[in-house]
Design an enzyme around this catalytic site. Structure first.
Site, short mmCIF file in Angstrom:
data_model
loop_
_atom_site.label_atom_id
_atom_site.label_comp_id
_atom_site.label_asym_id
_atom_site.label_seq_id
_atom_site.Cartn_x
_atom_site.Cartn_y
_atom_site.Cartn_z
N ASN A 1 1.13 -1.42 -0.06
CA ASN A 1 0.11 0.15 0.31
C ASN A 1 0.93 1.09 0.21
OD1 ASN A 1 -1.78 -1.83 0.91
ND2 ASN A 1 -3.01 -1.68 2.02
N SER B 1 -5.43 13.24 -49.31
CA SER B 1 -6.63 12.57 -49.07
C SER B 1 -6.40 11.35 -50.47
CB SER B 1 -7.79 12.94 -49.35
OG SER B 1 -8.57 12.03 -49.94
N ASN C 1 -4.56 17.80 -45.84
CA ASN C 1 -5.57 17.94 -44.74
C ASN C 1 -4.32 17.83 -43.14
OD1 ASN C 1 -8.05 17.35 -45.56
ND2 ASN C 1 -7.70 15.21 -45.97
N LYS D 1 -5.56 17.74 -51.61
CA LYS D 1 -6.06 17.83 -50.47
C LYS D 1 -4.49 16.99 -49.94
CE LYS D 1 -10.03 17.65 -48.32
NZ LYS D 1 -10.50 18.15 -47.67
N THR E 1 -13.44 38.04 -32.51
CA THR E 1 -14.45 38.27 -31.20
C THR E 1 -15.63 37.41 -31.94
OG1 THR E 1 -15.54 40.34 -30.79
CG2 THR E 1 -13.25 40.52 -29.56
N HIS E 2 -16.15 36.37 -31.22
CA HIS E 2 -17.30 35.63 -32.03
C HIS E 2 -17.33 34.63 -33.09
CE1 HIS E 2 -19.54 37.19 -28.21
NE2 HIS E 2 -18.72 38.07 -28.62
N TYR F 1 -6.88 2.02 2.60
CA TYR F 1 -6.28 1.52 0.89
C TYR F 1 -7.65 1.27 0.34
CZ TYR F 1 -4.63 -0.34 -2.79
OH TYR F 1 -4.51 -1.47 -4.37
N GLU G 1 -5.15 17.60 -35.92
CA GLU G 1 -7.59 17.16 -36.33
C GLU G 1 -6.70 16.16 -34.37
OE1 GLU G 1 -9.85 17.54 -39.60
OE2 GLU G 1 -7.56 16.39 -39.56
N LYS H 1 -4.03 4.32 -12.48
CA LYS H 1 -2.77 3.93 -13.29
C LYS H 1 -3.37 4.20 -14.88
CE LYS H 1 -1.27 2.16 -9.71
NZ LYS H 1 -2.18 1.53 -8.64
N1 ARG Z 1 -1.39 -3.72 -7.61
C1 ARG Z 1 -1.73 -2.96 -6.49
C2 ARG Z 1 -2.24 -1.50 -6.68
O1 ARG Z 1 -1.78 -1.51 -7.98
C3 ARG Z 1 -0.91 -2.19 -5.35
C4 ARG Z 1 -0.65 -2.04 -4.05
C5 ARG Z 1 -2.06 -3.86 -3.78
N2 ARG Z 1 -2.45 -3.34 -2.16
C6 ARG Z 1 -3.25 -4.37 -1.38
N3 ARG Z 1 -3.41 -4.25 -0.06
N4 ARG Z 1 -3.82 -5.18 -2.49
O2 ARG Z 1 -2.77 -0.58 -6.27
#
Ligand code: ARG
Length: 457
Positions: A106, A273, A281, A279, A151-152, A313, A286, A321
């Site tokens: 954790n 294109s 582009n 073209k 503007t606009h 936690y 974009e 992530k």
């Molecule tokens: N892979 C877990 C995460 O990204 C790591 C921590 C896991 N902790 C636990 N008490 N299961 O959060």
């Protein structure tokens, strides 16, 4: 052939696969190892583990760091932390079991994540400086070019093209300020919180913080493993970077349309294109505009992820992530494209000037001149509006309006009115601080360079 024969066909998920994060948290490997090195050194110094075990652990960690820098990928573990632990057992045998003394995944995961983020924020800062330089470069190259200010998206008043592009430089400078502010809150050490309550071992958190370059430690162990505010702050700052990139992209898309013809994008940043041979582009611009939505989506994902989690936690946090990595990949790549795209942009001053003939851009200048003759502004505005209406009806420009027509709307008008109708004079006259006059724009570049220097230290 049936669709089932394709490998993308849905495979049932096992519980092991479901909890696993190794497919997306590999990129934390070097940061996890770096944190482990600092942790093990501290365990040795504090005599929590024997000196000789400490040396062996450090040897193993350094070997893995070298492997990772050569591109080693880990497999067959739930997450990167377990993968590294398994690799350590493989290298060193049972002594590897000492590595996890006085810590938990954790506090481990969020330490690695903070190190990752800090490193990449520094990379973004360098890119943002280069982007700002690219805008300053364009301002220098186009210091005489006059274009319509809108503007606009309707013609408003003439401005220097340099002034317009410098507005972007200031936006990206604010982005730098925001990121350095976020960095301060990223840069504190959670390690030592262990699972949530601290540890029974005599650890020295401050020395670990120092070794890892953190400015201090998270003071509450529960907060240390539960805090994800800095991720929200980062993705929020990144969303603004993307929003700004999206706005300049939008302008480049419009300006490179032949109806405007204000700019030409270098060949690397346009595509042809498959059907229309003529073209060019603006796909890169974009795509930057398009990818912005994904980053804004990541911000929503993170806020929603956090909002109902009790302390401390919860496994939900593993889901923090993908949005952060996705945001990082997008912002880094978009900046890597935007920098050379702005650098190589070519303005067409004759086109931007020609465009100033549309839309009665000098109407405000005539009204201001009437004010200088003594008329209150609101009445001056009305008098000029009347003449503009006449000009629109006859499809004339203000330069073509005969004096009697001007005088029919205000007797203050005289032959001087034709002198006022100059784009160059209109631009030079706006010399109030921060205005578009060439002298002020020169000052602005100096102020910008000065502000940018603050980040070099
Ligand atoms: N892979 C877990 C995460 O990204 C790591 C921590 C896991 N902790 C636990 N008490 N299961 O959060």
């Amino acid at each position: 052939m049936s669709l089932k024969n394709y490998s993308c066909h849905y495979q049932p998920t096992t519980p092991e696969d479901f909890v696993a994060s190794l497919s997306f948290d590999q990129r934390l490997a070097p940061y996890d190892l770096e944190a482990s090195v600092a942790h093990v050194e501290m365990l040795g110094r504090q005599k929590i583990i024997p000196k000789k075990d400490c040396h062996r652990l450090l040897g193993g960690l350094k070997k893995l760091l070298a492997d990772v820098s050569k591109g080693r990928r880990f497999s067959q573990a739930e997450d990167i932390h377990y993968a590294i632990e398994h690799a350590m057992f493989h290298l060193l045998g049972p002594v590897a079991g000492r590595l996890h003394t006085a810590r938990s995944r954790n506090d481990q995961v969020i330490t690695a994540f903070r190190l990752y983020l800090r490193h990449h924020i520094d990379g973004l800062q360098k890119r943002l400086s280069r982007l700002i330089q690219a805008f300053i470069g364009q301002a220098e190259k186009n210091k005489h070019a006059i274009m319509p200010g809108y503007t606009h998206l309707q013609p408003g008043q003439p401005v220097l093209a340099a002034h317009h592009v410098l507005a972007y430089a200031w936006m990206f400078l604010r982005d730098k300020e925001r990121l350095s502010d976020v960095r301060q809150r990223v840069n504190v050490l959670p390690l030592g919180a262990a699972a949530l309550a601290g540890t029974t071992f005599p650890i020295d958190r401050l020395s670990v913080a120092k070794k890892l370059g953190f400015s201090g430690v998270v003071e509450n162990s529960i907060d240390a493993v539960s805090d994800r505010d800095f991720l929200v702050e980062f993705v929020s700052a990144a969303s603004l970077v993307m929003t700004h990139l999206s706005r300049i992209s939008e302008e480049l898309i419009v300006w490179s349309n032949p109806c405007f013809g204000f700019v030409t994008l270098a060949n690397d940043f346009v595509t042809g294109s498959s059907i229309m041979p003529q073209k060019k582009n603006p796909d890169m611009a974009e795509l930057i505009r398009g990818k912005t939505g994904r980053v804004i989506g990541d911000l929503t994902a993170l806020l929603t992820l956090i909002k109902a989690q009790p302390l401390a936690y919860n496994r939900d946090f593993q889901e923090d992530k993908p949005p952060v990595f996705n945001t990082m990949d997008i912002v880094e790549s978009c900046l890597d494209i935007a920098i050379p795209m702005i650098d190589t942009l070519v303005f067409h001053p004759e086109k931007t000037r020609e465009s100033c003939r549309l839309g009665y851009l000098l109407a405000t200048d005539v009204a201001d001149a009437l004010v200088r003759k003594g008329l209150p502004f609101r009445q001056a505005h009305g008098a000029v509006a009347k003449v503009v209406k006449y000009a629109q009806a006859k499809n004339l420009s203000l330069e073509d309006i005969p004096l009697p027509v001007w005088r029919s709307s205000s007797t203050l008008f005289g032959p001087w009115v034709h002198d006022v109708l100059s784009l160059d004079k209109a631009v030079s006259a706006r010399s109030s601080r921060g205005g578009t006059a060439p002298v002020e724009v020169r000052q602005q570049v100096n102020r910008l360079n000065h502000s940018l220097k603050r980040f070099d230290i």
